[in-house]
Design an enzyme around this catalytic site. Sequence first.
Site, short mmCIF file in Angstrom:
data_model
loop_
_atom_site.label_atom_id
_atom_site.label_comp_id
_atom_site.label_asym_id
_atom_site.label_seq_id
_atom_site.Cartn_x
_atom_site.Cartn_y
_atom_site.Cartn_z
N ALA A 1 0.87 -1.17 0.00
CA ALA A 1 0.00 0.00 0.00
C ALA A 1 0.91 1.22 0.00
CB ALA A 1 -0.89 -0.02 1.23
N GLU B 190 -0.65 -9.25 -0.38
CA GLU B 190 -2.09 -9.43 -0.14
C GLU B 190 -2.86 -9.50 -1.46
OE1 GLU B 190 -1.94 -6.06 2.61
OE2 GLU B 190 -2.98 -7.33 4.06
N GLU C 9 4.39 -5.20 7.56
CA GLU C 9 3.65 -4.11 8.20
C GLU C 9 4.05 -3.86 9.64
OE1 GLU C 9 2.35 -6.29 6.11
OE2 GLU C 9 0.93 -5.29 4.77
N GLY D 233 0.69 -4.90 0.86
CA GLY D 233 -0.47 -4.97 -0.04
C GLY D 233 -0.17 -5.74 -1.32
N1 DAK Z 1 4.65 3.24 -0.86
C1 DAK Z 1 5.09 4.38 -1.42
N2 DAK Z 1 6.27 4.51 -2.08
C2 DAK Z 1 7.04 3.42 -2.17
C3 DAK Z 1 6.66 2.18 -1.59
C4 DAK Z 1 5.40 2.12 -0.91
N3 DAK Z 1 4.92 0.98 -0.36
N4 DAK Z 1 7.66 1.28 -1.83
C5 DAK Z 1 8.60 1.94 -2.52
N5 DAK Z 1 8.24 3.21 -2.73
C6 DAK Z 1 8.99 4.26 -3.42
C7 DAK Z 1 10.19 4.68 -2.59
O1 DAK Z 1 9.81 5.62 -1.61
C8 DAK Z 1 11.09 5.30 -3.66
O2 DAK Z 1 10.60 6.59 -3.98
P1 DAK Z 1 11.64 7.82 -4.23
O3 DAK Z 1 12.44 7.93 -3.00
O4 DAK Z 1 12.45 7.39 -5.43
O5 DAK Z 1 10.72 8.99 -4.50
C9 DAK Z 1 10.82 4.40 -4.86
O6 DAK Z 1 9.59 3.74 -4.62
C10 DAK Z 1 11.90 3.34 -5.07
O7 DAK Z 1 12.06 2.66 -3.83
P2 DAK Z 1 13.48 2.46 -3.13
O8 DAK Z 1 14.41 3.57 -3.48
O9 DAK Z 1 13.22 2.21 -1.69
O10 DAK Z 1 13.99 1.14 -3.86
P3 DAK Z 1 14.96 0.03 -3.26
O11 DAK Z 1 15.32 -0.85 -4.41
O12 DAK Z 1 16.06 0.63 -2.48
O13 DAK Z 1 14.05 -0.80 -2.25
C11 DAK Z 1 12.00 -1.90 -1.52
C12 DAK Z 1 12.94 -1.51 -2.72
C13 DAK Z 1 10.74 -2.52 -2.10
C14 DAK Z 1 12.73 -2.96 -0.67
C15 DAK Z 1 11.72 -0.65 -0.68
O14 DAK Z 1 11.22 0.36 -1.56
C16 DAK Z 1 10.72 -0.88 0.38
O15 DAK Z 1 11.02 -1.46 1.43
N6 DAK Z 1 9.49 -0.38 0.16
C17 DAK Z 1 8.42 -0.44 1.14
C18 DAK Z 1 7.89 -1.84 1.18
C19 DAK Z 1 6.87 -1.99 2.25
O16 DAK Z 1 7.17 -1.90 3.45
N7 DAK Z 1 5.68 -2.24 1.81
C20 DAK Z 1 4.61 -2.57 2.69
C21 DAK Z 1 3.87 -1.34 2.89
S1 DAK Z 1 2.72 -1.59 4.17
C22 DAK Z 1 -3.75 -0.10 6.00
C23 DAK Z 1 -4.07 -0.61 4.80
C24 DAK Z 1 -3.19 -1.44 4.16
C25 DAK Z 1 -2.01 -1.77 4.73
C26 DAK Z 1 -1.72 -1.27 5.94
C27 DAK Z 1 -2.56 -0.44 6.58
N8 DAK Z 1 -4.62 0.84 6.64
C28 DAK Z 1 -6.00 0.64 6.55
C29 DAK Z 1 -4.08 2.10 7.12
C30 DAK Z 1 -1.00 -2.45 4.01
C31 DAK Z 1 0.26 -2.02 4.26
C32 DAK Z 1 1.36 -2.16 3.42
O17 DAK Z 1 1.28 -2.58 2.29
#
Ligand code: DAK
Length: 267
Positions: free
Chosen positions: A69, A117, A137, A114
């Site tokens: 997400a 998911e 998360e 997400g």
């Molecule tokens: N959201 C927004 N931007 C994201 C992103 C994300 N999930 N994942 C990556 N990006 C963006 C990065 O910020 C970066 O943007 P810039 O800095 O270039 O502007 C760009 O994509 C490239 O990412 P990286 O520079 O970080 O690339 P790397 O190769 O170094 O790393 C990575 C890749 C996938 C390991 C890393 O980007 C990463 O860890 N990303 C986050 C992954 C993550 O934690 N995803 C889970 C998100 S939590 C809810 C509803 C749903 C959910 C929760 C709550 N509520 C009702 C509130 C579900 C939650 C999730 O999905």
Amino acid sequence: MSFSDLKNLLVEDNDGVRQITFNRPKALNALNKDTLNECKRVLEATQKDASIDVVILTGSGEKAFVAGADINEMANADLEQARAFAQQGHDVMNTIEQLPQPVIAAVNGYALGGGTELALACDFIYASENAVFGLPEVSLGLIPGFGGTQRMSRKVPIGMARELVMTGAKIKADEALRIGLANKVLPLDALLSTAHKTAQTIRKQSSLAVEVAKKAMVEGHDLPLQQGCEIEISTFAKLFTSDHPKEGTSAFLEKRKPNFPATTRKS
Ligand code: DAK
């Protein structure tokens, strides 16, 4: 129907297969509200579309399926906003799960939060060798909000699901295969072609039988065995109000390929 106005999804139809590509490469295809809205719109059109027999979900580029997400959109959410966002995500995942057509996730890189998911809501998952799955998360002070706490433990052994959720660990494609999360691991350049090949194998079957088999499996999944078997009995019998069983069995006996009736879908 044209989807050329969509900003975050690419929709391509070929030979009865709709490929939906999440396309926000600058954010590694993360799911923001607009993307979820677009996805719901495409899915609602797809479920009424008799020309589409199979759906494939994938991500644009070579790095990510969907990196979760969109973290920017949930950073400052309050109770009501968090509930609305979670509900919106659940609506999309439920629509995928209940789509009459089979849905294949072709996971081509990071599928985190997400993203995992989304893949879990599909009927089955093919992964590229560089795919990475995970529900990280808890590292963000969150829990999975689009069905991960529920669907992961229905897909893989419960201890595996709990470890994944509690540690936020990221696992590679070969581990996803080992625990039964992914069905196949493929070189990245063979991922989509293999998914499309499987889609064409599905298309050779009776579309009605495939549709009701999916429905019986989805509806029966959480029921006691005997109730699930009742669903199967009534679904099996109902098929005989169509020409599909007659055509399939006659073709076998006459040693020819079946020519199943065209798909119809309620609009
Ligand atoms: N959201 C927004 N931007 C994201 C992103 C994300 N999930 N994942 C990556 N990006 C963006 C990065 O910020 C970066 O943007 P810039 O800095 O270039 O502007 C760009 O994509 C490239 O990412 P990286 O520079 O970080 O690339 P790397 O190769 O170094 O790393 C990575 C890749 C996938 C390991 C890393 O980007 C990463 O860890 N990303 C986050 C992954 C993550 O934690 N995803 C889970 C998100 S939590 C809810 C509803 C749903 C959910 C929760 C709550 N509520 C009702 C509130 C579900 C939650 C999730 O999905």
